[in-house]
Write a protein that holds these residues in place. Structure first.
Motif, short mmCIF file in Angstrom:
data_model
loop_
_atom_site.label_atom_id
_atom_site.label_comp_id
_atom_site.label_asym_id
_atom_site.label_seq_id
_atom_site.Cartn_x
_atom_site.Cartn_y
_atom_site.Cartn_z
N MET A 1 0.83 -1.20 0.00
CA MET A 1 0.00 0.00 0.00
C MET A 1 0.87 1.25 0.00
SD MET A 1 -3.32 -0.64 2.44
CE MET A 1 -2.39 -1.11 3.91
N ILE A 2 0.31 2.31 -0.55
CA ILE A 2 1.01 3.59 -0.57
C ILE A 2 0.25 4.58 0.31
CG2 ILE A 2 1.96 3.18 -2.87
CD1 ILE A 2 -0.13 5.13 -3.97
N SER A 3 0.90 5.70 0.63
CA SER A 3 0.28 6.71 1.46
C SER A 3 -0.67 7.58 0.64
CB SER A 3 1.35 7.60 2.10
OG SER A 3 1.95 8.43 1.12
N VAL A 4 -1.50 8.34 1.33
CA VAL A 4 -2.42 9.26 0.66
C VAL A 4 -1.65 10.27 -0.18
CG1 VAL A 4 -4.09 11.12 1.06
CG2 VAL A 4 -4.28 8.98 2.34
N ASN A 5 -0.60 10.85 0.38
CA ASN A 5 0.18 11.85 -0.37
C ASN A 5 0.86 11.24 -1.59
OD1 ASN A 5 -0.51 14.01 1.27
ND2 ASN A 5 1.24 13.73 2.64
N GLU A 6 1.34 10.01 -1.45
CA GLU A 6 1.94 9.33 -2.61
C GLU A 6 0.89 9.10 -3.69
OE1 GLU A 6 5.54 6.63 -0.68
OE2 GLU A 6 3.46 5.97 -0.45
N ALA A 7 -0.32 8.71 -3.29
CA ALA A 7 -1.40 8.51 -4.27
C ALA A 7 -1.73 9.80 -4.98
CB ALA A 7 -2.63 7.94 -3.56
N LYS A 8 -1.83 10.90 -4.23
CA LYS A 8 -2.14 12.20 -4.84
C LYS A 8 -1.06 12.62 -5.83
CE LYS A 8 -5.01 14.19 -1.17
NZ LYS A 8 -5.14 15.28 -0.17
N ASP A 9 0.20 12.38 -5.46
CA ASP A 9 1.31 12.75 -6.36
C ASP A 9 1.26 11.92 -7.65
OD1 ASP A 9 2.28 14.67 -4.65
OD2 ASP A 9 3.79 13.36 -3.74
N LEU A 10 0.99 10.63 -7.53
CA LEU A 10 0.92 9.78 -8.72
C LEU A 10 -0.22 10.19 -9.63
CD1 LEU A 10 1.70 6.31 -7.10
CD2 LEU A 10 3.08 7.47 -8.85
N ILE A 11 -1.34 10.56 -9.05
CA ILE A 11 -2.48 11.02 -9.86
C ILE A 11 -2.12 12.31 -10.59
CG2 ILE A 11 -4.83 11.95 -9.72
CD1 ILE A 11 -5.29 9.94 -7.39
N LYS A 12 -1.53 13.26 -9.87
CA LYS A 12 -1.16 14.54 -10.49
C LYS A 12 -0.12 14.34 -11.59
CE LYS A 12 0.19 19.28 -9.38
NZ LYS A 12 -1.01 19.82 -10.06
N ASN A 13 0.85 13.46 -11.35
CA ASN A 13 1.92 13.24 -12.32
C ASN A 13 1.43 12.52 -13.58
OD1 ASN A 13 3.76 14.45 -10.60
ND2 ASN A 13 4.47 12.52 -9.72
N ASN A 14 0.27 11.89 -13.51
CA ASN A 14 -0.28 11.19 -14.68
C ASN A 14 -1.46 11.93 -15.31
OD1 ASN A 14 0.99 8.30 -15.11
ND2 ASN A 14 0.93 8.65 -12.89
N LEU A 15 -1.64 13.18 -14.93
CA LEU A 15 -2.69 13.99 -15.54
C LEU A 15 -2.39 14.17 -17.03
CD1 LEU A 15 -5.23 15.86 -14.82
CD2 LEU A 15 -3.57 17.73 -14.90
N VAL A 270 -4.53 2.03 -0.86
CA VAL A 270 -3.95 3.22 -0.23
C VAL A 270 -4.15 3.10 1.28
CG1 VAL A 270 -4.05 5.75 -0.09
CG2 VAL A 270 -4.50 4.60 -2.28
N LYS A 271 -3.19 3.60 2.03
CA LYS A 271 -3.26 3.54 3.50
C LYS A 271 -4.23 4.59 4.01
CE LYS A 271 1.31 3.64 3.96
NZ LYS A 271 2.63 3.65 4.66
N GLN A 272 -5.52 4.29 3.87
CA GLN A 272 -6.56 5.24 4.25
C GLN A 272 -7.83 4.49 4.66
OE1 GLN A 272 -7.19 7.45 0.61
NE2 GLN A 272 -8.44 5.86 -0.30
N LYS A 273 -8.67 5.20 5.40
CA LYS A 273 -9.96 4.67 5.81
C LYS A 273 -10.96 5.82 5.81
CE LYS A 273 -12.29 2.16 9.54
NZ LYS A 273 -12.16 1.56 10.89
N HIS A 338 -7.27 8.70 8.24
CA HIS A 338 -8.72 8.60 8.36
C HIS A 338 -9.38 9.86 7.80
CE1 HIS A 338 -9.38 5.20 11.48
NE2 HIS A 338 -8.25 5.01 10.83
N PHE A 339 -10.49 9.65 7.12
CA PHE A 339 -11.32 10.76 6.63
C PHE A 339 -12.67 10.64 7.32
CE2 PHE A 339 -8.26 9.74 3.30
CZ PHE A 339 -7.71 10.99 3.06
N LEU A 340 -12.96 11.60 8.19
CA LEU A 340 -14.16 11.54 9.01
C LEU A 340 -15.23 12.49 8.49
CD1 LEU A 340 -12.55 11.64 12.58
CD2 LEU A 340 -13.02 9.64 11.14
#
Length: 392
Positions: A1-15, A270-273, A338-340
């Protein structure tokens, strides 16, 4: 699994690289200009009255006795030229007589037997006269590139006589909804079924973000069927959003189906809940998101990742987080972000009950998502936390 920030960076870099298109001005709401626009005309293009009243020579105000020698409506020019102590009845938007330099508002005049005098106010030279090019002159910048077009800016461009504009493309989006347990609203549920809600929920979220309506496609939980549906949908989409089938169960086929038709997996999990099994892939310039099937989890992932992806694709302004004090203490378990679902009250943000990924009832009244980072478990009342505000 990757972190939230890593996921966001990968999404932005593949725009995908931005593309532009030319559209009619009447269809331009919420699009973003792909070029600077310069005026090719003066506005106004003639000396114009901004009020109903009388056009005069300012030098004659001291005499305060004017003979009314004509009337000038808007829309035509009668090419008047006035002499000293003369006045022309004039209306808002009408062209001034050639040598007139001041407008006296009709509310401050007395007219008797074709004679006009001023009462109750003083008028300076040039009062209520719109000079040529006072709004915008030929060659001046009207709107900058990257301006998002609203009703006011569209109206302004219409005043310049513009009929077409170059804008950044918005993505062509398809929603693929998976799940054999899903039933259409308005039908009778049988045991084991639930009403399908992701399509209408995400469709409205997308419309609220970029004013575009996605195509909606339904697919069975079957590998070959899903491969066919994704492959066909790719031909007419810049972006595919799948819901359901992204976990690791026996009937979760999204990742395998995507890979078997040539889509490169950029990340999965992704390391999120909520939203741990989030999928992100790419083939050529086409992007694929796989969201969890649970509605609350799916919508959380939309606000965390997809909302800004769509805005960035269309070159619209991105959303940003804010910082607020936590309304009450909160303890989370595990090393996940966590996203509450939360409510903002009197400048503080309060976590709601029913935080489970399948619970949409709390999302229905939420106006925020609290972001609690993976590196910390205990959060005190009044501690400053990062917050995504929602547009509900």
């Amino acid at each position: 699994m990757i972190s939230v920030n890593e996921a966001k960076d990968l999404i932005k870099n593949n725009l995908p690289s931005p593309k532009t298109t030319t559209i009619l001005l009447e269809n331009a709401l919420n699009y973003v200009l792909a070029e600077d626009i310069y005026s090719t005309i003066n506005i106004p293009s003639f000396r114009q009255s901004s009020k109903d009243g009388y056009a005069i020579l300012h030098q004659d105000i001291a005499n305060n006795n004017f003979e009314i020698v004509g009337e000038q409506p808007a829309g035509i020019s009668k090419n008047y030229e006035i002499k000293p102590n003369q006045a022309i009845r004039i209306f808002t938007g009408a062209p001034l007589p050639k040598n007139a330099d001041t407008i006296v508002m009709q509310e401050y005049t007395v007219v008797d037997n074709n004679q006009m005098s001023i009462t109750g106010a003083k008028f300076s030279l040039g009062s209520d006269v719109r000079e040529i090019g006072s709004e915008i002159a030929i060659g001046e910048l009207a709107l900058k590139q990257r301006t998002q077009l609203q009703a006011s800016s569209i109206g302004f461009l219409a005043m310049l006589g513009i009929t077409e504009i170059k804008v950044y493309n918005k993505p062509k989006i398809s929603l693929i909804i998976t799940g054999n347990e899903l039933a259409a609203r308005g039908t009778q549920l049988i045991e084991g079924q639930i009403y399908e809600s992701n399509s209408i929920m995400l469709s409205n979220a997308i419309q609220g973000t970029i004013n575009e309506t996605p195509k909606i496609v339904f697919a069975e939980d079957n590998l070959e069927t899903l491969k066919s549906v994704i492959d066909n949908t790719l031909k007419q989409s810049d972006l595919i959003i799948l819901t359901g089938g992204v976990s690791v169960g026996d009937y979760d086929y999204v990742k395998k189906a995507c890979e078997e038709i040539g889509i490169d997996t950029i990340f999965h999990r992704v390391k999120q809940k909520p939203g741990k099994p989030l999928y992100f892939g790419k083939i050529g310039n086409k992007i694929i998101f796989g969201l969890p099937g649970n509605p609350a989890s799916s919508l959380s992932c939309y606000y965390i990742y997809l909302q800004n992806f769509l805005l960035d694709f269309a070159k619209m302004p991105l959303t940003t987080t804010i910082k607020l004090p936590l309304g009450k203490s909160y303890t989370k378990s595990g090393s996940l972000t966590h996203f509450l679902k939360a409510k903002i009250v009197n400048g503080k943000v309060f976590p709601l009950t029913a935080q489970e990924s399948f619970r949409l009832s709390s999302f229905a009244i939420a106006d925020a998502l609290i972001i609690l980072p993976e590196t910390k478990e205990n959060f005190e009342e009044n501690e400053i936390v990062e917050v995504i505000t929602l547009s509900n």
